[in-house]
Design a protein around this motif. Structure first.
Motif, short mmCIF file in Angstrom:
data_model
loop_
_atom_site.label_atom_id
_atom_site.label_comp_id
_atom_site.label_asym_id
_atom_site.label_seq_id
_atom_site.Cartn_x
_atom_site.Cartn_y
_atom_site.Cartn_z
N UNK A 105 0.73 -1.18 -0.17
CA UNK A 105 -0.08 -0.02 0.07
C UNK A 105 0.77 1.16 -0.04
N UNK A 106 1.95 1.34 0.64
CA UNK A 106 3.04 2.19 0.88
C UNK A 106 3.49 2.60 -0.73
N UNK A 107 3.98 1.51 -1.40
CA UNK A 107 4.57 1.62 -2.54
C UNK A 107 3.43 2.12 -3.62
N UNK A 108 2.11 1.52 -3.50
CA UNK A 108 1.36 2.47 -4.58
C UNK A 108 0.88 3.69 -3.98
N UNK A 109 0.78 4.20 -2.79
CA UNK A 109 0.73 5.67 -2.46
C UNK A 109 1.74 6.52 -2.92
N UNK A 110 3.17 5.86 -3.07
CA UNK A 110 4.26 6.54 -3.45
C UNK A 110 3.95 6.88 -4.99
N UNK A 111 3.71 5.59 -5.63
CA UNK A 111 3.54 5.71 -6.97
C UNK A 111 2.58 6.55 -7.52
N UNK A 112 1.47 6.64 -6.78
CA UNK A 112 0.13 7.87 -7.09
C UNK A 112 0.87 9.14 -6.78
N UNK A 113 1.42 9.46 -5.70
CA UNK A 113 2.14 10.78 -5.72
C UNK A 113 2.94 11.21 -6.74
N UNK A 114 3.97 10.18 -7.31
CA UNK A 114 4.83 10.30 -8.09
C UNK A 114 3.98 10.68 -9.44
#
Length: 133
Positions: A105-114
């Motif tokens: 979930x953290x990686x998905x959130x980071x990808x969305x932010x990017x």
């Protein structure tokens, strides 16, 4: 076989495949007529009748008149399908409910932010390394 020379076989096959390609185009146009939300019901009925009564001319005129927006609707639908698929993957790959999300979930959130431009690619790589460590 002597009654039907080889060149005639090739011509017959060519016309058959061109007819099949035209059928695919006809069905593509008909589905696009129903998919287009900018057309009202009467316009849809008019285009549909035109494509059924005069199929070759109707399809040709439709592709000339509305071909660009037809392509745009295809691209929009493909993007929506891809977004729905990515959302499904994110939901499926996540941890069970109540687990707080975890690294996925953290990686998905980071990808969305990017993707949104909130963080730079360098910040994304640093945060990803921190999450995976």
């Amino acid at each position: 076989m002597d009654d039907y020379p080889l060149l005639n076989v090739f011509w017959t096959m060519l016309w058959f495949f061109l007819w099949i390609m035209w059928l695919f185009l006809l069905f593509k146009v008909i589905t696009d007529i129903f998919r287009d939300h900018s057309l009202n019901g009467w316009a849809k009925a008019g285009w549909l009748i035109f494509c059924i009564v005069l199929p070759y001319l109707g399809v040709l005129v439709y592709v000339i008149a509305r071909g660009k927006s037809m392509g745009a609707r295809d691209v929009k639908q493909a993007r929506e399908s891809e977004a729905a698929f990515q959302d499904y993957i994110r939901k499926t790959a996540g941890t069970p409910e109540g687990g707080g999300g975890g690294a996925t979930a953290e990686l998905a959130r980071l990808a969305d932010l990017k993707e949104k431009g909130a963080i730079t690619p360098e910040e994304f790589e640093k945060a990803k390394a921190k999450v995976l460590a």
